[in-house]
Design a protein around this motif. Sequence first.
Motif, PDB file in Angstrom:
ATOM      1  N   ASP A   1       7.145  22.232 -20.788  1.00 27.13           N
ATOM      2  CA  ASP A   1       6.038  22.193 -19.769  1.00 27.13           C
ATOM      3  C   ASP A   1       5.229  20.727 -19.888  1.00 27.13           C
ATOM      4  OD1 ASP A   1       6.622  24.781 -19.176  1.00 27.13           O
ATOM      5  OD2 ASP A   1       5.370  25.516 -20.880  1.00 27.13           O
ATOM      6  N   HIS A   2       5.293  20.210 -20.941  1.00 30.23           N
ATOM      7  CA  HIS A   2       4.310  19.079 -21.080  1.00 30.23           C
ATOM      8  C   HIS A   2       5.195  17.721 -21.113  1.00 30.23           C
ATOM      9  CE1 HIS A   2       0.770  21.481 -21.895  1.00 30.23           C
ATOM     10  NE2 HIS A   2       1.549  22.082 -22.708  1.00 30.23           N
ATOM     11  N   VAL A   3       6.367  17.837 -21.400  1.00 30.25           N
ATOM     12  CA  VAL A   3       7.190  16.475 -21.340  1.00 30.25           C
ATOM     13  C   VAL A   3       8.068  16.500 -20.189  1.00 30.25           C
ATOM     14  CG1 VAL A   3       8.615  15.152 -22.673  1.00 30.25           C
ATOM     15  CG2 VAL A   3       7.078  16.510 -23.885  1.00 30.25           C
ATOM     16  N   LEU A   4       8.906  17.227 -20.139  1.00 25.06           N
ATOM     17  CA  LEU A   4      10.106  17.618 -19.042  1.00 25.06           C
ATOM     18  C   LEU A   4       8.948  17.574 -17.540  1.00 25.06           C
ATOM     19  CD1 LEU A   4      13.318  19.398 -19.896  1.00 25.06           C
ATOM     20  CD2 LEU A   4      12.861  16.940 -19.482  1.00 25.06           C
ATOM     21  N   GLY A   5       7.872  18.496 -17.706  1.00 28.83           N
ATOM     22  CA  GLY A   5       7.509  18.921 -16.634  1.00 28.83           C
ATOM     23  C   GLY A   5       6.628  17.873 -16.184  1.00 28.83           C
ATOM     24  N   SER A   6       5.919  16.921 -17.222  1.00 28.82           N
ATOM     25  CA  SER A   6       5.165  15.667 -16.696  1.00 28.82           C
ATOM     26  C   SER A   6       6.297  14.718 -16.141  1.00 28.82           C
ATOM     27  CB  SER A   6       4.654  15.138 -17.953  1.00 28.82           C
ATOM     28  OG  SER A   6       3.757  13.937 -17.932  1.00 28.82           O
ATOM     29  N   ILE A   7       7.263  14.564 -16.550  1.00 23.81           N
ATOM     30  CA  ILE A   7       8.142  13.472 -16.192  1.00 23.81           C
ATOM     31  C   ILE A   7       8.714  13.718 -14.860  1.00 23.81           C
ATOM     32  CG2 ILE A   7      10.493  12.374 -16.290  1.00 23.81           C
ATOM     33  CD1 ILE A   7      10.108  12.615 -19.476  1.00 23.81           C
ATOM     34  N   LEU A   8       9.260  15.006 -14.492  1.00 19.42           N
ATOM     35  CA  LEU A   8       9.665  15.181 -13.119  1.00 19.42           C
ATOM     36  C   LEU A   8       8.655  15.386 -12.202  1.00 19.42           C
ATOM     37  CD1 LEU A   8      12.239  18.085 -14.278  1.00 19.42           C
ATOM     38  CD2 LEU A   8      12.677  15.805 -13.855  1.00 19.42           C
ATOM     39  N   ASN A   9       7.204  15.893 -12.498  1.00 20.04           N
ATOM     40  CA  ASN A   9       6.373  16.189 -11.588  1.00 20.04           C
ATOM     41  C   ASN A   9       5.750  14.492 -11.148  1.00 20.04           C
ATOM     42  OD1 ASN A   9       4.028  17.475 -10.457  1.00 20.04           O
ATOM     43  ND2 ASN A   9       2.652  16.111 -11.564  1.00 20.04           N
ATOM     44  N   TYR A  10       6.042  13.586 -11.990  1.00 15.58           N
ATOM     45  CA  TYR A  10       5.684  12.126 -11.567  1.00 15.58           C
ATOM     46  C   TYR A  10       6.707  11.795 -10.623  1.00 15.58           C
ATOM     47  CZ  TYR A  10       4.834   6.974 -11.949  1.00 15.58           C
ATOM     48  OH  TYR A  10       4.410   5.928 -11.486  1.00 15.58           O
ATOM     49  N   ARG A  11       8.138  11.777 -10.981  1.00 11.59           N
ATOM     50  CA  ARG A  11       9.094  11.170 -10.431  1.00 11.59           C
ATOM     51  C   ARG A  11       9.546  11.826  -8.808  1.00 11.59           C
ATOM     52  NH1 ARG A  11      12.285   7.588 -13.058  1.00 11.59           N
ATOM     53  NH2 ARG A  11      13.938   7.952 -11.561  1.00 11.59           N
ATOM     54  N   MET A  12       9.175  13.192  -8.834  1.00 10.19           N
ATOM     55  CA  MET A  12       9.559  13.739  -7.463  1.00 10.19           C
ATOM     56  C   MET A  12       8.801  13.253  -6.345  1.00 10.19           C
ATOM     57  SD  MET A  12       7.746  17.717  -7.714  1.00 10.19           S
ATOM     58  CE  MET A  12       5.821  17.619  -7.762  1.00 10.19           C
ATOM     59  N   ASN A  13       9.433  12.826  -5.151  1.00 10.98           N
ATOM     60  CA  ASN A  13       9.093  11.966  -4.137  1.00 10.98           C
ATOM     61  C   ASN A  13       8.753  10.740  -4.315  1.00 10.98           C
ATOM     62  OD1 ASN A  13       9.175  14.190  -1.949  1.00 10.98           O
ATOM     63  ND2 ASN A  13       7.301  15.054  -3.031  1.00 10.98           N
ATOM     64  N   ARG A  14       8.953  10.324  -5.405  1.00 15.83           N
ATOM     65  CA  ARG A  14       8.945   8.630  -5.787  1.00 15.83           C
ATOM     66  C   ARG A  14      10.211   8.128  -6.373  1.00 15.83           C
ATOM     67  NH1 ARG A  14       3.984  10.362  -8.878  1.00 15.83           N
ATOM     68  NH2 ARG A  14       2.315   9.469  -8.007  1.00 15.83           N
ATOM     69  N   LYS A  15      10.883   8.564  -7.262  1.00 17.74           N
ATOM     70  CA  LYS A  15      12.140   7.974  -7.698  1.00 17.74           C
ATOM     71  C   LYS A  15      13.234   8.973  -8.105  1.00 17.74           C
ATOM     72  CE  LYS A  15       9.892   3.786  -9.717  1.00 17.74           C
ATOM     73  NZ  LYS A  15      10.052   2.880 -10.737  1.00 17.74           N
ATOM     74  N   PRO A  16      14.546   8.874  -7.708  1.00 16.72           N
ATOM     75  CA  PRO A  16      15.359   9.964  -7.971  1.00 16.72           C
ATOM     76  C   PRO A  16      15.715  10.077  -9.483  1.00 16.72           C
ATOM     77  CG  PRO A  16      16.552   7.918  -7.469  1.00 16.72           C
ATOM     78  CD  PRO A  16      15.081   7.662  -7.227  1.00 16.72           C
ATOM     79  N   THR A  17      15.844  11.663  -9.639  1.00 17.07           N
ATOM     80  CA  THR A  17      16.450  12.047 -10.984  1.00 17.07           C
ATOM     81  C   THR A  17      17.690  12.556 -11.073  1.00 17.07           C
ATOM     82  OG1 THR A  17      14.107  12.367 -11.804  1.00 17.07           O
ATOM     83  CG2 THR A  17      15.451  13.361 -13.114  1.00 17.07           C
ATOM     84  N   LEU A  18      18.524  12.319 -11.613  1.00 17.35           N
ATOM     85  CA  LEU A  18      19.857  12.764 -11.568  1.00 17.35           C
ATOM     86  C   LEU A  18      20.239  13.737 -12.817  1.00 17.35           C
ATOM     87  CD1 LEU A  18      19.829   9.639 -10.618  1.00 17.35           C
ATOM     88  CD2 LEU A  18      22.043  10.308  -9.686  1.00 17.35           C
ATOM     89  N   TYR A  19      21.204  14.646 -12.751  1.00 14.12           N
ATOM     90  CA  TYR A  19      21.409  15.464 -13.898  1.00 14.12           C
ATOM     91  C   TYR A  19      23.016  15.624 -13.935  1.00 14.12           C
ATOM     92  CZ  TYR A  19      16.584  16.660 -12.605  1.00 14.12           C
ATOM     93  OH  TYR A  19      15.270  16.558 -12.361  1.00 14.12           O
ATOM     94  N   THR A  20      23.466  16.080 -15.360  1.00 12.31           N
ATOM     95  CA  THR A  20      24.828  16.566 -15.344  1.00 12.31           C
ATOM     96  C   THR A  20      24.715  17.973 -16.100  1.00 12.31           C
ATOM     97  OG1 THR A  20      25.323  15.669 -17.610  1.00 12.31           O
ATOM     98  CG2 THR A  20      25.709  14.254 -15.619  1.00 12.31           C
TER      99      THR A  20
END
Length: 318
Positions: free
Chosen positions: A249-268
């Motif tokens: 909630d506080h680490v992944l959520g914070s990172i992804l909340n910031y990046r969405m609509n700004r920069k791409p996040t990719l996953y495997t």
Amino acid sequence: MESLGEMLKSWPGGKSMTDQAQQKLGELMADPLVERLFVKHPELDERAVRMNMNRVYQYVKEYRNCSNCPGLSQCPNDFEGHYTLLSCETVNDQVQLIDRKVSCKKFIAKRSEEQIKNRIRSFYVDETALNNGYSADEILFNDPKRTEAAYQILAYIDKTKEEGLQKEGLYLAGKFGTGKTFLMCYLLHELAKAGYSGAIVYMPEFVEDLKSMMHDQAKLRETVEMMKETDLLIFDDMGAENLNPWVRDHVLGSILNYRMNRKPTLYTSNYELDALEKHFSFTSKDGDEQHKGERLMNRIKPYVQVVMVTGENKRGRK
């Protein structure tokens, strides 16, 4: 006043020195490289060469060294990875030779590769995949079953190079050992060559490391900020980590909340998206929290293009 030539002749062995200098001048004047220099600069004359014999000799010697290059690490030139280049200027009706050091192709290639590596950060991922380099043929034809996924990766790379960073990332899903991380490292390497920064993070070890960062807030803040700001962020093996509510909630959520609509996040991941949501909905501490899993997936699912990676398990092969 005596000329330098007359003084040399009056010294013991002076005539021999003069003869040697004249012989060296004759050899330089007859050298094909110097002849090309005269063609390129018609204003050049023998006097200018005589006055700058050291520069001309250095020019010829280093050109020969480069023509028979033993490798950058064994470069015999005075300045590793560089050679002397000559040009002419006319000052007060006098022709002057100007020398300057120029980077060779091998030095430029090495510096370019170092710049590429400096744009990529790796967290807990084997850097062999990043450092070895790749070819498009290797990506496409190493495993025919993976070809469709490879084409999608190549299309994403081309689109980013043409249009700039995409708001949508990629989600590579598939079984163990099908080359998902390999494909992502190729993508990072190719886009680093285009000037983009990137980070690839192996999730299971990253999550364990985050727990120790709880007691080092400065390091935690620096790590999170880097992941927010890097152009391309790849979470590798998403779903293999043991999540706790704070990390989710506080680490992944914070990172992804910031990046969405700004920069791409990719996953495997070995999970498809629906299965990953179930994984996020359960933690060993608080049990089943479906709404928390849904919240995190709302920061992933709308912002990725799903790529199914099929093929054979290549781990353990030689």
